[in-house]
Structures are given as structure tokens and as C-alpha cells.
Design a protein around this motif. Sequence first.
Motif, PDB file in Angstrom:
ATOM      1  N   GLN A  73      34.065  -1.096 -23.236  1.00  0.00           N
ATOM      2  CA  GLN A  73      34.037   0.183 -23.953  1.00  0.00           C
ATOM      3  C   GLN A  73      34.143   1.403 -23.046  1.00  0.00           C
ATOM      4  O   GLN A  73      34.932   2.312 -23.323  1.00  0.00           O
ATOM      5  CB  GLN A  73      32.802   0.277 -24.840  1.00  0.00           C
ATOM      6  N   PRO A  74      33.392   1.486 -21.937  1.00  0.00           N
ATOM      7  CA  PRO A  74      33.539   2.675 -21.083  1.00  0.00           C
ATOM      8  C   PRO A  74      34.950   2.834 -20.511  1.00  0.00           C
ATOM      9  O   PRO A  74      35.396   3.954 -20.283  1.00  0.00           O
ATOM     10  CB  PRO A  74      32.526   2.452 -19.956  1.00  0.00           C
ATOM     11  N   VAL A  75      35.645   1.724 -20.292  1.00  0.00           N
ATOM     12  CA  VAL A  75      37.027   1.809 -19.800  1.00  0.00           C
ATOM     13  C   VAL A  75      37.903   2.460 -20.868  1.00  0.00           C
ATOM     14  O   VAL A  75      38.698   3.361 -20.575  1.00  0.00           O
ATOM     15  CB  VAL A  75      37.565   0.407 -19.416  1.00  0.00           C
ATOM     16  N   LEU A  76      37.751   2.024 -22.118  1.00  0.00           N
ATOM     17  CA  LEU A  76      38.520   2.616 -23.218  1.00  0.00           C
ATOM     18  C   LEU A  76      38.193   4.097 -23.380  1.00  0.00           C
ATOM     19  O   LEU A  76      39.091   4.921 -23.581  1.00  0.00           O
ATOM     20  CB  LEU A  76      38.246   1.882 -24.530  1.00  0.00           C
ATOM     21  N   GLU A  77      36.916   4.432 -23.296  1.00  0.00           N
ATOM     22  CA  GLU A  77      36.520   5.837 -23.446  1.00  0.00           C
ATOM     23  C   GLU A  77      37.081   6.688 -22.313  1.00  0.00           C
ATOM     24  O   GLU A  77      37.498   7.824 -22.527  1.00  0.00           O
ATOM     25  CB  GLU A  77      35.002   5.940 -23.527  1.00  0.00           C
ATOM     26  N   THR A  78      37.114   6.134 -21.110  1.00  0.00           N
ATOM     27  CA  THR A  78      37.688   6.857 -19.980  1.00  0.00           C
ATOM     28  C   THR A  78      39.188   7.068 -20.179  1.00  0.00           C
ATOM     29  O   THR A  78      39.704   8.159 -19.907  1.00  0.00           O
ATOM     30  CB  THR A  78      37.393   6.106 -18.665  1.00  0.00           C
TER      31      THR A  78
ATOM     32  N   GLY B  52      43.655  10.489 -21.349  1.00  0.00           N
ATOM     33  CA  GLY B  52      44.843  10.717 -22.175  1.00  0.00           C
ATOM     34  C   GLY B  52      44.804  12.061 -22.880  1.00  0.00           C
ATOM     35  O   GLY B  52      45.821  12.764 -22.964  1.00  0.00           O
ATOM     36  N   ASN B  53      43.627  12.448 -23.402  1.00  0.00           N
ATOM     37  CA  ASN B  53      43.502  13.760 -24.035  1.00  0.00           C
ATOM     38  C   ASN B  53      43.756  14.885 -23.039  1.00  0.00           C
ATOM     39  O   ASN B  53      44.398  15.883 -23.346  1.00  0.00           O
ATOM     40  CB  ASN B  53      42.109  13.947 -24.651  1.00  0.00           C
ATOM     41  N   LYS B  54      43.266  14.709 -21.827  1.00  0.00           N
ATOM     42  CA  LYS B  54      43.402  15.755 -20.809  1.00  0.00           C
ATOM     43  C   LYS B  54      44.841  15.908 -20.325  1.00  0.00           C
ATOM     44  O   LYS B  54      45.320  17.026 -20.125  1.00  0.00           O
ATOM     45  CB  LYS B  54      42.489  15.432 -19.616  1.00  0.00           C
ATOM     46  N   HIS B  55      45.561  14.798 -20.150  1.00  0.00           N
ATOM     47  CA  HIS B  55      46.854  14.858 -19.486  1.00  0.00           C
ATOM     48  C   HIS B  55      48.068  14.601 -20.376  1.00  0.00           C
ATOM     49  O   HIS B  55      49.185  14.946 -19.973  1.00  0.00           O
ATOM     50  CB  HIS B  55      46.882  13.860 -18.315  1.00  0.00           C
ATOM     51  N   PHE B  56      47.881  13.998 -21.531  1.00  0.00           N
ATOM     52  CA  PHE B  56      49.045  13.587 -22.324  1.00  0.00           C
ATOM     53  C   PHE B  56      48.971  14.000 -23.786  1.00  0.00           C
ATOM     54  O   PHE B  56      49.625  13.385 -24.631  1.00  0.00           O
ATOM     55  CB  PHE B  56      49.233  12.066 -22.219  1.00  0.00           C
ATOM     56  N   ALA B  57      48.190  15.021 -24.113  1.00  0.00           N
ATOM     57  CA  ALA B  57      48.073  15.487 -25.495  1.00  0.00           C
ATOM     58  C   ALA B  57      48.282  16.995 -25.554  1.00  0.00           C
ATOM     59  O   ALA B  57      47.335  17.751 -25.805  1.00  0.00           O
ATOM     60  CB  ALA B  57      46.717  15.091 -26.065  1.00  0.00           C
TER      61      ALA B  57
END
Length: 166
Positions: free
Chosen positions: A90-95, A100-105
Motif C-alpha cells: 500500500q505505501p508503494v501505491l500511495e507514493t 503521479g499527481n505532482k509530475h503527471f497531472a
Amino acid sequence: MQRKSFGNMQCPIARSLERVGEWWSILILRDCFYGLTRFDEFEKSLGIAPNMLTRRLNGLVEAGLLERRQYNEHPPRFEYVLTIRGRDFQPVLETLLVWGNKHFAPEGPSVVIIDRETGTVADPVLVDRTSGRPLSDPAFCTAPGPAADEAIRLRHARHRGPHAEA
């Protein structure tokens, strides 16, 4: 051409990629965290071909990330449930979500992590459990562990300088 196996490499990142490094596997695990458990649910959510889904589910079961449980006898039907090893992903997915939100959205985040009690959007960071400091602090680096072979020790010595050998 046969794909190289990373499963026996000493690098923990390579070993992890052997189990989850294929994008369908990570998306199946994501869907498990969202509560999906059945073949048809994964197929519909992901738009994945049934033969590919079967291979990925079998791989995640073999890697110990999912457990296959029969829920119907005639015809035989199974659900896939996260194991402890799978829940630890889970922490890997959250990271990945935060990155992704920071760099690709550019349009803004489509999924965020929130505090269930307050509804406040979380700003997760990885921290050292002992000190509470973020792992992004320059004071932290990777270093060879007790089981490191010579290649790992040399790689860290070359890239991290004299303090890599902790």
C-alpha cells in the motif's frame, strides 16, 4: 527473446520488480485496495484481456501478494484477496499516486489521499520511523546491508562516497 529474471538478484528493488514490475500487476493491486476481488471486476475495471489477467493474477498469487479463495463450487469461481505481503504494498501505491499527481497531472489530481475523519487532503512523505525525519533529507542515503555482495558494496562505494558503508 526471453525476459531476464530479477528474482535472484541481490538488489531489493530488482527482486520487488520481479513480483510487481509489470504495470497490470500494479493496477490489479491498486484495484484490490479499492475492494475488487473477482476476475470479472478486474476485467471490467482494467479493460484487460482475460488471458493476460489470468497470467497476472496467477503471478501475484505465486509471489504471495494475493490469495486465491474459492467462493462458488459449480461452476468453480475464485476471488483474489490481499495477503499481508500484498497489504504491505500500500505505501508503494500511495507514493506512486502522490508522485503521479505532482509530475503527471497538469489538470490537477484525480485521486487524493484524505483523512477519513476530517476530509483533509493528506500530504504524505516517507519518514524514518526512528527519527521521524523525511527520507528525502540529504542526510539519508542507501548503503550496503549485511547480506550485500561485493558488487553491491562496490556500486555504493562508487556512487555514495566513503560514508556509504554504514
